[in-house]
Design a protein around this motif. Sequence first.
Motif, PDB file in Angstrom:
ATOM      1  N   GLY A 253      74.692  31.788  49.655  1.00 44.67           N
ATOM      2  CA  GLY A 253      74.295  32.739  50.696  1.00 44.67           C
ATOM      3  C   GLY A 253      74.169  34.173  50.204  1.00 44.67           C
ATOM      4  O   GLY A 253      74.352  35.112  50.969  1.00 44.67           O
ATOM      5  N   ASP A 254      73.854  34.341  48.941  1.00 47.39           N
ATOM      6  CA  ASP A 254      73.772  35.691  48.386  1.00 47.39           C
ATOM      7  C   ASP A 254      72.363  35.884  47.816  1.00 47.39           C
ATOM      8  O   ASP A 254      71.901  35.074  47.003  1.00 47.39           O
ATOM      9  CB  ASP A 254      74.827  35.839  47.280  1.00 47.39           C
ATOM     10  CG  ASP A 254      74.970  37.280  46.819  1.00 47.39           C
ATOM     11  OD1 ASP A 254      73.961  38.027  46.817  1.00 47.39           O
ATOM     12  OD2 ASP A 254      76.097  37.646  46.426  1.00 47.39           O
ATOM     13  N   ASP A 255      71.709  36.990  48.233  1.00 44.55           N
ATOM     14  CA  ASP A 255      70.328  37.208  47.794  1.00 44.55           C
ATOM     15  C   ASP A 255      70.190  37.486  46.310  1.00 44.55           C
ATOM     16  O   ASP A 255      69.071  37.510  45.798  1.00 44.55           O
ATOM     17  CB  ASP A 255      69.693  38.357  48.600  1.00 44.55           C
ATOM     18  CG  ASP A 255      69.126  37.844  49.910  1.00 44.55           C
ATOM     19  OD1 ASP A 255      69.010  36.615  50.070  1.00 44.55           O
ATOM     20  OD2 ASP A 255      68.796  38.676  50.781  1.00 44.55           O
ATOM     21  N   LYS A 256      71.306  37.680  45.621  1.00 37.81           N
ATOM     22  CA  LYS A 256      71.149  37.875  44.171  1.00 37.81           C
ATOM     23  C   LYS A 256      70.631  36.608  43.489  1.00 37.81           C
ATOM     24  O   LYS A 256      70.183  36.665  42.352  1.00 37.81           O
ATOM     25  CB  LYS A 256      72.444  38.368  43.529  1.00 37.81           C
ATOM     26  CG  LYS A 256      73.548  37.357  43.401  1.00 37.81           C
ATOM     27  CD  LYS A 256      74.783  38.013  42.787  1.00 37.81           C
ATOM     28  CE  LYS A 256      75.951  37.060  42.753  1.00 37.81           C
ATOM     29  NZ  LYS A 256      77.202  37.666  42.302  1.00 37.81           N
ATOM     30  N   TYR A 257      70.676  35.481  44.180  1.00 36.94           N
ATOM     31  CA  TYR A 257      70.164  34.224  43.606  1.00 36.94           C
ATOM     32  C   TYR A 257      68.739  33.907  44.084  1.00 36.94           C
ATOM     33  O   TYR A 257      68.236  32.827  43.813  1.00 36.94           O
ATOM     34  CB  TYR A 257      71.090  33.056  43.964  1.00 36.94           C
ATOM     35  CG  TYR A 257      72.506  33.291  43.495  1.00 36.94           C
ATOM     36  CD1 TYR A 257      72.822  33.256  42.135  1.00 36.94           C
ATOM     37  CD2 TYR A 257      73.518  33.573  44.407  1.00 36.94           C
ATOM     38  CE1 TYR A 257      74.112  33.507  41.706  1.00 36.94           C
ATOM     39  CE2 TYR A 257      74.818  33.822  43.980  1.00 36.94           C
ATOM     40  CZ  TYR A 257      75.101  33.783  42.628  1.00 36.94           C
ATOM     41  OH  TYR A 257      76.376  34.034  42.199  1.00 36.94           O
ATOM     42  N   ARG A 258      68.083  34.833  44.828  1.00 37.89           N
ATOM     43  CA  ARG A 258      66.743  34.518  45.354  1.00 37.89           C
ATOM     44  C   ARG A 258      65.774  34.280  44.195  1.00 37.89           C
ATOM     45  O   ARG A 258      65.692  35.092  43.265  1.00 37.89           O
ATOM     46  CB  ARG A 258      66.240  35.647  46.252  1.00 37.89           C
ATOM     47  CG  ARG A 258      65.786  36.864  45.484  1.00 37.89           C
ATOM     48  CD  ARG A 258      65.897  38.124  46.305  1.00 37.89           C
ATOM     49  NE  ARG A 258      65.466  39.301  45.537  1.00 37.89           N
ATOM     50  CZ  ARG A 258      66.144  39.840  44.528  1.00 37.89           C
ATOM     51  NH1 ARG A 258      67.276  39.307  44.100  1.00 37.89           N
ATOM     52  NH2 ARG A 258      65.690  40.920  43.920  1.00 37.89           N
ATOM     53  N   PRO A 259      65.029  33.154  44.240  1.00 35.38           N
ATOM     54  CA  PRO A 259      64.106  32.868  43.143  1.00 35.38           C
ATOM     55  C   PRO A 259      62.985  33.911  43.082  1.00 35.38           C
ATOM     56  O   PRO A 259      62.459  34.309  44.119  1.00 35.38           O
ATOM     57  CB  PRO A 259      63.546  31.491  43.488  1.00 35.38           C
ATOM     58  CG  PRO A 259      64.503  30.905  44.475  1.00 35.38           C
ATOM     59  CD  PRO A 259      65.065  32.061  45.236  1.00 35.38           C
ATOM     60  N   CYS A 260      62.639  34.327  41.897  1.00 31.73           N
ATOM     61  CA  CYS A 260      61.559  35.294  41.695  1.00 31.73           C
ATOM     62  C   CYS A 260      60.235  34.701  42.205  1.00 31.73           C
ATOM     63  O   CYS A 260      59.924  33.543  41.909  1.00 31.73           O
ATOM     64  CB  CYS A 260      61.445  35.606  40.212  1.00 31.73           C
ATOM     65  SG  CYS A 260      60.091  36.719  39.823  1.00 31.73           S
ATOM     66  N   PRO A 261      59.435  35.487  42.950  1.00 34.21           N
ATOM     67  CA  PRO A 261      58.142  34.965  43.435  1.00 34.21           C
ATOM     68  C   PRO A 261      57.238  34.449  42.317  1.00 34.21           C
ATOM     69  O   PRO A 261      56.495  33.491  42.523  1.00 34.21           O
ATOM     70  CB  PRO A 261      57.518  36.184  44.133  1.00 34.21           C
ATOM     71  CG  PRO A 261      58.687  37.033  44.550  1.00 34.21           C
ATOM     72  CD  PRO A 261      59.734  36.848  43.481  1.00 34.21           C
ATOM     73  N   LEU A 262      57.318  35.033  41.138  1.00 32.04           N
ATOM     74  CA  LEU A 262      56.475  34.542  40.034  1.00 32.04           C
ATOM     75  C   LEU A 262      56.901  33.141  39.603  1.00 32.04           C
ATOM     76  O   LEU A 262      56.065  32.309  39.241  1.00 32.04           O
ATOM     77  CB  LEU A 262      56.540  35.516  38.836  1.00 32.04           C
ATOM     78  CG  LEU A 262      55.774  35.080  37.586  1.00 32.04           C
ATOM     79  CD1 LEU A 262      54.285  34.858  37.878  1.00 32.04           C
ATOM     80  CD2 LEU A 262      55.953  36.102  36.453  1.00 32.04           C
ATOM     81  N   LEU A 263      58.200  32.853  39.676  1.00 28.98           N
ATOM     82  CA  LEU A 263      58.678  31.502  39.350  1.00 28.98           C
ATOM     83  C   LEU A 263      58.075  30.504  40.341  1.00 28.98           C
ATOM     84  O   LEU A 263      57.548  29.458  39.959  1.00 28.98           O
ATOM     85  CB  LEU A 263      60.216  31.460  39.393  1.00 28.98           C
ATOM     86  CG  LEU A 263      60.864  30.084  39.215  1.00 28.98           C
ATOM     87  CD1 LEU A 263      60.508  29.450  37.877  1.00 28.98           C
ATOM     88  CD2 LEU A 263      62.390  30.190  39.346  1.00 28.98           C
ATOM     89  N   ARG A 264      58.132  30.861  41.634  1.00 28.33           N
ATOM     90  CA  ARG A 264      57.536  29.994  42.660  1.00 28.33           C
ATOM     91  C   ARG A 264      56.054  29.791  42.408  1.00 28.33           C
ATOM     92  O   ARG A 264      55.522  28.688  42.540  1.00 28.33           O
ATOM     93  CB  ARG A 264      57.657  30.680  44.034  1.00 28.33           C
ATOM     94  CG  ARG A 264      58.825  30.256  44.802  1.00 28.33           C
ATOM     95  CD  ARG A 264      58.770  30.832  46.209  1.00 28.33           C
ATOM     96  NE  ARG A 264      60.119  31.116  46.636  1.00 28.33           N
ATOM     97  CZ  ARG A 264      61.018  30.181  46.887  1.00 28.33           C
ATOM     98  NH1 ARG A 264      60.689  28.903  46.781  1.00 28.33           N
ATOM     99  NH2 ARG A 264      62.240  30.498  47.241  1.00 28.33           N
ATOM    100  N   ARG A 265      55.355  30.893  42.067  1.00 27.68           N
ATOM    101  CA  ARG A 265      53.910  30.807  41.882  1.00 27.68           C
ATOM    102  C   ARG A 265      53.572  29.865  40.728  1.00 27.68           C
ATOM    103  O   ARG A 265      52.655  29.044  40.840  1.00 27.68           O
ATOM    104  CB  ARG A 265      53.348  32.213  41.625  1.00 27.68           C
ATOM    105  CG  ARG A 265      51.864  32.280  41.825  1.00 27.68           C
ATOM    106  CD  ARG A 265      51.375  33.698  41.861  1.00 27.68           C
ATOM    107  NE  ARG A 265      51.117  34.196  40.528  1.00 27.68           N
ATOM    108  CZ  ARG A 265      50.483  35.334  40.281  1.00 27.68           C
ATOM    109  NH1 ARG A 265      50.088  36.108  41.271  1.00 27.68           N
ATOM    110  NH2 ARG A 265      50.267  35.716  39.035  1.00 27.68           N
ATOM    111  N   LYS A 266      54.320  29.965  39.641  1.00 29.27           N
ATOM    112  CA  LYS A 266      54.026  29.101  38.494  1.00 29.27           C
ATOM    113  C   LYS A 266      54.317  27.627  38.825  1.00 29.27           C
ATOM    114  O   LYS A 266      53.565  26.739  38.431  1.00 29.27           O
ATOM    115  CB  LYS A 266      54.820  29.562  37.260  1.00 29.27           C
ATOM    116  CG  LYS A 266      54.259  30.884  36.725  1.00 29.27           C
ATOM    117  CD  LYS A 266      54.927  31.326  35.461  1.00 29.27           C
ATOM    118  CE  LYS A 266      54.305  30.769  34.201  1.00 29.27           C
ATOM    119  NZ  LYS A 266      52.957  31.267  33.916  1.00 29.27           N
TER     120      LYS A 266
END
Length: 284
Positions: A253-266
């Motif tokens: 539940g901590d946003d420091k672990y939010r996946p980078c949008p570029l990771l999602r895009r790839k």
Amino acid sequence: MSAQHTAVVGAGTMGNGIAHVLALHGYDVALIDVDADRLDAATATIAENLDRQIEKETIAPAAKNAALDRISTATDTAAGVLEAELVVEAVPEEQELKAEVFGTLDRHAPDDALLASNTSSISITWIGAQTERPSQVIGMHFFNPVPVMGLVEVVRGQRTSDATFATVETVAGALDKTAVEVEDYPGFVSNRVLMPMINEAIFCVMEGVAEPEDIDTVMTLGMNHPMGPLTLADFIGLDVCLDILEVMHEDLGDDKYRPCPLLRRKVTAGELGRKTGQGFFSYE
Ligand SMILES: NC(=O)c1ccc[n+]([C@@H]2O[C@H](COP(=O)([O-])OP(=O)(O)OC[C@H]3O[C@@H](n4cnc5c(N)ncnc54)[C@H](O)[C@@H]3O)[C@@H](O)[C@H]2O)c1
């Protein structure tokens, strides 16, 4: 308990490596997979990897056939675990599938058998709760390639007993691995520390802080890491990195672990790293 008779469920990347080290160190192994072709491929891979160890003189030539003779294969999990004292599960990282497999193990393995999971991110406490024997359920988190890497994170679920932990720690030691005891929190220690570093390296790419090669060079030459974080991410698989970050983001539940949008895009584009020929780097 000695756990001489073992079973490994799932004969993919990790399962064949786990079966390899168990058999090489004198354990009988029933290697189980729903896919007979995967069993054939796993046996061939184990033989090749044993040959490589003979070439490097890390094992004696006679050890190869002795190890292969200790491995039997099966496509029926229920039948394959009937004599097991220790089962190591290495099926794909899907919660429903883990629940189904542990249900089968619980019904068919002997009452005193220990059930270990090689999961990277699913809660051992939750897996234990899918069985009638949560005190005998534990995490044995091996690292790829298993015959080479010297670590096992031994993960204690909320109800894992001291006796279960002690047996599994002994087995890990007998495999020449260093066992590190970790509590059951998302990502354990390995991914909790590694994945934020990889994610931050990807943010650096996205924000144009530096080129991927240069980010990796900073970490190899500046921090003495044997491999840069982006090369490592390509090796692990970008889809796997995304899945692990998502689990940590949701469960901690901590946003420091939010996946980078570029990771999602790839990942969306199918650029998953080495296995697809393209990730942060290209592979011919
Ligand atoms: N690959 C890694 O670097 C790595 C590292 C540490 C932990 N893990 C974990 O290890 C586990 C396995 O990962 P992998 O990379 O070896 O996967 P994989 O896809 O290479 O292999 C999984 C195998 O399980 C088999 N399988 C599927 N359903 C089954 C069932 N119901 N019963 C028996 N076999 C079944 C598949 O046929 C396949 O051969 C996952 O939980 C993963 O998170 C992977």
